[in-house]
Design a protein around this motif. Structure first.
Motif, mmCIF file in Angstrom:
data_model
loop_
_atom_site.group_PDB
_atom_site.id
_atom_site.type_symbol
_atom_site.label_atom_id
_atom_site.label_comp_id
_atom_site.label_asym_id
_atom_site.label_seq_id
_atom_site.Cartn_x
_atom_site.Cartn_y
_atom_site.Cartn_z
ATOM 1 N N HIS A 13 51.742 82.702 40.454
ATOM 2 C CA HIS A 13 51.375 84.113 40.578
ATOM 3 C C HIS A 13 51.727 84.921 39.338
ATOM 4 C CE1 HIS A 13 50.258 83.780 44.784
ATOM 5 N NE2 HIS A 13 51.406 83.169 45.054
ATOM 6 N N TYR A 14 52.663 84.452 38.541
ATOM 7 C CA TYR A 14 53.131 85.226 37.401
ATOM 8 C C TYR A 14 52.252 85.068 36.159
ATOM 9 C CZ TYR A 14 57.508 85.721 40.033
ATOM 10 O OH TYR A 14 58.442 86.012 40.999
ATOM 11 N N PHE A 15 51.321 84.119 36.187
ATOM 12 C CA PHE A 15 50.538 83.815 34.990
ATOM 13 C C PHE A 15 49.049 84.051 35.238
ATOM 14 C CE2 PHE A 15 54.526 81.738 34.321
ATOM 15 C CZ PHE A 15 54.731 81.813 32.951
ATOM 16 N N ASP A 16 48.359 84.365 34.152
ATOM 17 C CA ASP A 16 46.914 84.601 34.241
ATOM 18 C C ASP A 16 46.143 83.291 34.376
ATOM 19 O OD1 ASP A 16 46.776 87.588 33.736
ATOM 20 O OD2 ASP A 16 47.887 86.950 31.972
ATOM 21 N N GLY A 17 46.744 82.210 33.985
ATOM 22 C CA GLY A 17 46.130 80.900 34.108
ATOM 23 C C GLY A 17 47.177 79.821 33.993
ATOM 24 N N CYS A 18 46.887 78.657 34.553
ATOM 25 C CA CYS A 18 47.808 77.519 34.476
ATOM 26 C C CYS A 18 47.027 76.251 34.159
ATOM 27 C CB CYS A 18 48.559 77.326 35.797
ATOM 28 S SG CYS A 18 49.735 78.636 36.197
ATOM 29 N N ILE A 37 48.368 68.225 33.619
ATOM 30 C CA ILE A 37 47.875 67.044 32.923
ATOM 31 C C ILE A 37 46.798 66.296 33.710
ATOM 32 C CG2 ILE A 37 48.537 64.732 32.126
ATOM 33 C CD1 ILE A 37 51.161 65.936 31.148
ATOM 34 N N SER A 38 46.963 66.184 35.024
ATOM 35 C CA SER A 38 46.035 65.330 35.776
ATOM 36 C C SER A 38 45.683 65.938 37.122
ATOM 37 C CB SER A 38 46.633 63.935 35.987
ATOM 38 O OG SER A 38 47.708 63.995 36.913
ATOM 39 N N ARG A 39 44.561 65.503 37.659
ATOM 40 C CA ARG A 39 44.146 65.918 39.002
ATOM 41 C C ARG A 39 45.156 65.427 40.035
ATOM 42 N NH1 ARG A 39 39.208 67.535 39.868
ATOM 43 N NH2 ARG A 39 38.524 66.414 37.981
ATOM 44 N N GLN A 40 45.715 64.261 39.789
ATOM 45 C CA GLN A 40 46.736 63.705 40.684
ATOM 46 C C GLN A 40 47.897 64.677 40.844
ATOM 47 O OE1 GLN A 40 49.766 60.873 39.138
ATOM 48 N NE2 GLN A 40 48.683 59.368 40.380
ATOM 49 N N ASP A 41 48.361 65.243 39.723
ATOM 50 C CA ASP A 41 49.451 66.211 39.778
ATOM 51 C C ASP A 41 48.997 67.514 40.427
ATOM 52 O OD1 ASP A 41 52.160 65.627 38.561
ATOM 53 O OD2 ASP A 41 50.870 64.712 37.083
ATOM 54 N N ARG A 42 47.791 67.950 40.095
ATOM 55 C CA ARG A 42 47.307 69.208 40.660
ATOM 56 C C ARG A 42 47.242 69.148 42.183
ATOM 57 N NH1 ARG A 42 41.423 71.577 39.106
ATOM 58 N NH2 ARG A 42 40.785 69.971 40.608
ATOM 59 N N PRO A 44 48.152 77.237 47.584
ATOM 60 C CA PRO A 44 46.795 77.204 48.153
ATOM 61 C C PRO A 44 45.688 77.336 47.116
ATOM 62 C CG PRO A 44 47.903 79.282 48.673
ATOM 63 C CD PRO A 44 48.947 78.381 48.099
ATOM 64 N N ASP A 45 46.011 77.927 45.950
ATOM 65 C CA ASP A 45 45.013 78.105 44.900
ATOM 66 C C ASP A 45 45.126 77.026 43.824
ATOM 67 O OD1 ASP A 45 44.089 80.408 46.182
ATOM 68 O OD2 ASP A 45 45.554 81.681 45.137
ATOM 69 N N ARG A 46 45.598 75.858 44.199
ATOM 70 C CA ARG A 46 45.828 74.805 43.205
ATOM 71 C C ARG A 46 44.547 74.423 42.469
ATOM 72 N NH1 ARG A 46 46.168 72.079 48.169
ATOM 73 N NH2 ARG A 46 48.436 72.350 48.200
ATOM 74 N N ASP A 47 43.405 74.555 43.111
ATOM 75 C CA ASP A 47 42.155 74.161 42.460
ATOM 76 C C ASP A 47 41.799 75.067 41.278
ATOM 77 O OD1 ASP A 47 41.845 72.048 44.170
ATOM 78 O OD2 ASP A 47 40.448 73.059 45.518
ATOM 79 N N GLU A 48 42.466 76.214 41.178
ATOM 80 C CA GLU A 48 42.234 77.101 40.041
ATOM 81 C C GLU A 48 43.008 76.662 38.797
ATOM 82 O OE1 GLU A 48 43.131 81.075 41.209
ATOM 83 O OE2 GLU A 48 41.684 81.087 42.867
ATOM 84 N N VAL A 49 43.922 75.719 38.964
ATOM 85 C CA VAL A 49 44.686 75.201 37.822
ATOM 86 C C VAL A 49 43.786 74.277 37.012
ATOM 87 C CG1 VAL A 49 46.684 73.828 37.135
ATOM 88 C CG2 VAL A 49 46.861 75.421 39.060
ATOM 89 N N HIS A 50 43.761 74.482 35.708
ATOM 90 C CA HIS A 50 42.863 73.739 34.828
ATOM 91 C C HIS A 50 43.510 72.424 34.390
ATOM 92 C CE1 HIS A 50 40.133 77.252 34.135
ATOM 93 N NE2 HIS A 50 41.232 77.894 34.508
ATOM 94 N N ILE A 51 42.731 71.360 34.385
ATOM 95 C CA ILE A 51 43.232 70.050 33.968
ATOM 96 C C ILE A 51 43.057 69.895 32.460
ATOM 97 C CG2 ILE A 51 42.911 67.562 34.164
ATOM 98 C CD1 ILE A 51 42.025 68.083 37.073
#
Length: 404
Positions: free
Chosen positions: A176-181, A184-189, A195-202
């Motif tokens: 929540h504190y960052f504009d983007g995250c 390294i891998s989809r496995q980690d994501r 709940p918004d993990r899919d917004e994290v960029h690989i």
């Protein structure tokens, strides 16, 4: 001509020497990013950085600011950790006087965007509302702590379980504190407790395929006795590598000896080996520390075996071994993090018996092992050069760049 935007980068360690995964990752990312941004690098460090190491970064950033952490203060912070809910490693690296100093220094440089590496740096920059800021989470640390606890000594297990709990809470809210995250891998994501993990960029790791070339200059290590069968390389002070080294020597090697009626000749090589790793040495196990060029270790054996049990994320060591045309055997967990069809360049195994069978088969079929190595290098060149691996990161940071 439009001037390049300015990027502030915050790291928990100085990105040299390249003996740890986070150093290796940001070192090569900086080179790619410097082609798109002016870069001001801000590094936390517990040690004095000599001029020779500072020179290694001159071609990939415009300025370097160091923040020397006080080991005595760090000890006091860890002593008071019982009264905090933050992860131990976040407390270890967060020194309040440097939080204020870093904020002043970064804002004075007027960056267009900021990149922070790992949750260890989050407390320094999480409230930088004036500057778009991105966090490279790298790995899902809470999962690694829990897995490490399963194989840790009894006295260390409660600390790891508690660290896992703290990291789980921290990783849930830090997003929540960052504009983007990035990660390294989809496995980690998929393991992120958000709940918004899919917004994290690989943003995967990469490898310098010119440096890790099978025809590179350093010869294989000169080792006593018969040639080694398998090599395992990495930072041998890193807990997942220690667990893997023990599994290789204490479980895979006996399974191989039962199968082949001879000992498995093993090379373990890497920086900062723990007493546990050094204690694995025997007539059939060679442990080497701090070699001048790690490529020599990879080239010393026809097979690279990485039985990673407690790690998550894409393993640099596997990419480097593939780039050097080594046939590789690893666990399904480590293999799944690669997320690219390697056309059989890596075999997977879980039990000691499975590892032993695959090692024995490849040692008896050197042409097959050589073919795996050639396929592996081709796939790494196609998918894991640092420019290709960092493309998503460049795009993300450019998206957040402010109009100056």
């Amino acid at each position: 001509m439009v001037d390049r935007p300015r990027l502030a980068v915050v790291t928990p360690r100085f990105p040299f020497p390249l003996n740890k995964g986070d150093r290796l990752r940001i070192h090569h990312q900086l080179k790619v990013l410097h082609g798109h941004f002016h870069i001001d690098l801000h590094c936390l460090t517990f040690r004095r950085i000599p001029p020779s190491e500072l020179e290694q970064l001159q071609d990939r950033c415009d300025s370097i600011t160091l923040y020397r952490l006080n080991p005595i203060k760090a000890t006091f912070r860890m002593a008071w950790a019982l009264f905090s809910r933050r992860p131990f490693q976040v407390l270890l690296f967060t020194e309040r006087r440097h939080c204020r100093k870093m904020r002043v220094n970064i804002l004075a440089q007027h960056p267009d965007v900021l990149l922070a590496q790992m949750v260890r740096t989050a407390e320094y920059v999480k409230d930088f509302d004036a500057v778009p800021h991105v966090l490279d989470i790298m790995d899902t640390l809470h999962a690694g702590a829990v897995r490490e606890a399963e194989r840790a000594p009894w006295w260390k297990r409660p600390l790891l379980i508690e660290e896992g709990r703290r990291l789980l809470r921290y990783e849930h809210r830090v997003h929540h504190y960052f504009d983007g995250c990035t990660i390294i891998s989809r496995q980690d994501r998929d393991l992120l407790p958000h709940p918004d993990r899919d917004e994290v960029h690989i943003v995967p790791n990469g490898v310098d395929t010119d440096h890790f070339h099978p025809a590179c200059d350093p010869p294989p290590l000169s080792l006593p006795g018969l040639p080694v069968d398998v090599a395992f390389c990495g930072n041998m002070g890193y807990a997942p590598n220690v667990v893997a080294a023990r599994f290789l020597v204490e479980e895979i090697a006996p399974a191989f000896e039962r199968l082949e009626r001879r000992p498995l000749r093993i090379l373990i090589c890497g920086a900062q080996p723990t007493a546990t790793v050094l204690g694995l040495a025997s007539p059939s196990v060679t442990v080497v520390r701090d070699v001048p060029d790690i490529r020599s270790a990879y080239l010393s054996a026809p097979l690279f075996v990485a039985p990673m049990l407690v790690n998550t994320g894409l393993q640099n060591k596997l990419l480097e071994a593939l780039s050097l045309e080594r046939a590789c055997i690893t666990t399904p967990r480590a293999l799944s993090a690669i997320e690219v069809d390697l056309n059989g360049a890596i075999q997977s195994a879980e039990s000691p018996e499975e590892f032993a069978e695959r090692i024995a088969a490849l040692l008896k079929a050197p042409d097959m092992a050589a073919g795996m190595g050639q396929i592996g290098r081709h796939q790494v060149q196609s998918h894991f050069g640092w420019t290709a691996a960092s493309a998503n990161l460049v795009t993300l940071l450019q998206t957040f760049t402010r109009t100056r």
